[in-house]
Write a protein that holds these residues in place. Structure first.
Motif, short mmCIF file in Angstrom:
data_model
loop_
_atom_site.label_atom_id
_atom_site.label_comp_id
_atom_site.label_asym_id
_atom_site.label_seq_id
_atom_site.Cartn_x
_atom_site.Cartn_y
_atom_site.Cartn_z
N ARG A 95 -14.63 18.38 -1.92
CA ARG A 95 -14.55 19.20 -0.72
C ARG A 95 -13.73 20.46 -0.98
NH1 ARG A 95 -12.73 16.42 4.64
NH2 ARG A 95 -13.33 18.49 5.35
N LYS A 96 -14.03 21.53 -0.23
CA LYS A 96 -13.27 22.77 -0.37
C LYS A 96 -11.85 22.55 0.15
CE LYS A 96 -17.17 25.95 0.06
NZ LYS A 96 -17.76 27.08 0.82
N GLY A 97 -10.90 23.01 -0.63
CA GLY A 97 -9.50 22.82 -0.29
C GLY A 97 -8.86 21.64 -0.98
N ASN A 98 -9.65 20.79 -1.64
CA ASN A 98 -9.12 19.61 -2.34
C ASN A 98 -9.22 19.77 -3.85
OD1 ASN A 98 -8.66 18.48 0.16
ND2 ASN A 98 -10.48 17.19 0.12
N GLU A 99 -9.20 21.01 -4.31
CA GLU A 99 -9.32 21.24 -5.75
C GLU A 99 -8.10 20.76 -6.53
OE1 GLU A 99 -12.00 23.98 -3.59
OE2 GLU A 99 -9.87 23.52 -3.43
N PHE A 100 -6.97 20.59 -5.86
CA PHE A 100 -5.76 20.14 -6.54
C PHE A 100 -5.79 18.64 -6.85
CE2 PHE A 100 -2.81 23.70 -4.77
CZ PHE A 100 -3.58 24.64 -5.46
N PHE A 101 -6.71 17.90 -6.22
CA PHE A 101 -6.77 16.45 -6.41
C PHE A 101 -7.64 16.12 -7.61
CE2 PHE A 101 -5.74 16.80 -1.90
CZ PHE A 101 -4.74 15.85 -1.77
N CYS A 102 -7.32 15.03 -8.26
CA CYS A 102 -8.17 14.45 -9.29
C CYS A 102 -8.73 13.13 -8.77
CB CYS A 102 -7.40 14.24 -10.60
SG CYS A 102 -6.10 12.99 -10.52
N ILE A 165 -0.94 10.23 -10.58
CA ILE A 165 -0.77 11.34 -11.50
C ILE A 165 0.52 11.22 -12.32
CG2 ILE A 165 -2.14 12.93 -10.12
CD1 ILE A 165 0.42 14.10 -9.01
N THR A 166 1.32 10.19 -12.08
CA THR A 166 2.47 9.92 -12.93
C THR A 166 2.13 8.99 -14.09
OG1 THR A 166 3.18 8.10 -11.49
CG2 THR A 166 4.08 10.29 -11.04
N THR A 167 0.92 8.45 -14.09
CA THR A 167 0.46 7.61 -15.20
C THR A 167 -0.15 8.50 -16.29
OG1 THR A 167 -1.72 7.27 -14.21
CG2 THR A 167 0.03 5.73 -13.59
N SER A 168 -0.34 7.92 -17.47
CA SER A 168 -0.92 8.69 -18.57
C SER A 168 -2.34 9.13 -18.26
CB SER A 168 -0.90 7.84 -19.85
OG SER A 168 -1.62 6.63 -19.66
N ILE A 171 -2.09 12.02 -15.63
CA ILE A 171 -1.57 13.25 -16.21
C ILE A 171 -2.62 13.93 -17.08
CG2 ILE A 171 0.12 14.15 -17.85
CD1 ILE A 171 2.15 12.24 -16.76
N SER A 172 -3.41 13.14 -17.81
CA SER A 172 -4.47 13.73 -18.63
C SER A 172 -5.54 14.40 -17.77
CB SER A 172 -5.09 12.65 -19.51
OG SER A 172 -5.71 11.64 -18.72
N LEU A 173 -5.89 13.80 -16.63
CA LEU A 173 -6.86 14.42 -15.73
C LEU A 173 -6.32 15.70 -15.12
CD1 LEU A 173 -8.34 11.29 -13.88
CD2 LEU A 173 -9.38 12.61 -15.73
N MET A 174 -5.05 15.68 -14.75
CA MET A 174 -4.44 16.90 -14.21
C MET A 174 -4.27 17.95 -15.30
SD MET A 174 -4.05 16.36 -10.95
CE MET A 174 -2.72 17.36 -10.29
#
Length: 284
Positions: A95-102, A165-168, A171-174
């Motif tokens: 969705r637009k606006g959720n680009e920060f999420f993995c 996002i604190t897991t390995s 973090i790799s996806l981010m």
């Protein structure tokens, strides 16, 4: 004989009139039969269209994680309605606006240890979890209930995302998003387009909105898009940028450059101070 002649003519005229009446009646019956045929064709076409619409509605209601569970109280809005056949997590991330999420792995969400304590924070926890995992709900929901559960599902996914996002794996996806510049770049000139990372000033939901942290100048900025400003900072956590740089030290930018305009400003301040002191020492 002279008197019978007009009678014969009258009979002939009556026969002609009857023939005309038969012709007109046959024409009208033919027209009515054609009209009835057209009506039958229309009814058959309407029946076929209704059957096709019923088939499409039945096929659309077959997908489990969509708005099919909304009862007769009303359907969901376009903002809250999910795409049919698409998993909820993929629909939410795209969705637009959720680009920060993995995309959080389903195995991570299904582990109760990773969700410890969230049931006391998120309202309608069970319904929201079922919505995220695409589990069909037994009882249909009204339109208002559907909207409430959709908001709770977004809240639950954001809080789970902060832990993921604190897991390995997270973090790799981010890291992929960071290298592609999906979080944006630093607005400072001397940072030279340094990619930034999302940061939460508080780990408590509803306290602060998301900010952007620049590893080069070590400063925090507001997102440029109004859609990103609405995201809660608790969806990313206050320790994510630091853990990210510890995981990928090779991505650490070089030492922050010293801007030259600061030296110029200090020189101007010294000159202004000297001029002001000279004016004060000058006798009137």
């Amino acid at each position: 004989e002279d008197a019978e002649a007009p009678e014969g003519q009258g009979e002939e005229e009556e026969e002609e009139e009857e023939g005309e009446e038969v012709a007109t009646s046959s024409d009208s019956s033919a027209a009515s039969s054609s009209d009835s045929g057209q009506n039958e064709n229309k009814s058959s076409s309407s029946n076929s269209s209704s059957s096709t619409s019923s088939n499409t509605s039945s096929s659309g209601s077959g997908s489990g994680s969509t708005a099919a569970h909304v009862s007769e109280g009303g359907s969901a809005t376009a903002e809250d309605e999910e795409d049919e056949g698409t998993p909820w997590i993929q629909w939410f991330v795209r969705r637009k606006g959720n680009e920060f999420f993995c995309e959080v792995d389903t195995d991570f969400i299904e582990d109760d240890f990773n969700l410890h304590g969230l049931d006391a924070v998120v309202p309608n926890y069970e319904y929201a979890l079922e919505r995220i995992l695409d589990i069909e709900q037994e009882e249909p929901l009204t339109r208002e209930e559907y909207r409430v559960v959709s908001r709770n599902a977004r809240m639950l996914y954001g809080l789970v995302h902060a832990r993921f996002i604190t897991t390995s794996r997270g973090i790799s996806l981010m890291g992929q998003k960071y290298l592609q510049g999906e979080f944006g770049v630093c607005p400072r000139l001397y940072c030279r387009g340094q990619p930034v990372l999302p940061l939460g000033m508080s780990d408590v939901y509803g306290q602060q909105q998301v900010k952007l942290y620049c590893p080069c100048c070590e400063d925090v900025f507001y997102p440029r898009s109004h859609r990103h400003v609405r995201l809660d900072g608790a969806y990313f956590g206050s320790s994510f940028p630091h853990l990210f740089m510890m995981q990928f030290p090779e991505l650490m930018p070089p030492q922050r450059p010293t801007p030259k305009y600061t030296l110029l400003c200090s020189h101007l301040q010294t000159c202004i101070h000297q001029v002001c002191c000279a004016d004060l020492q000058t006798p009137s």
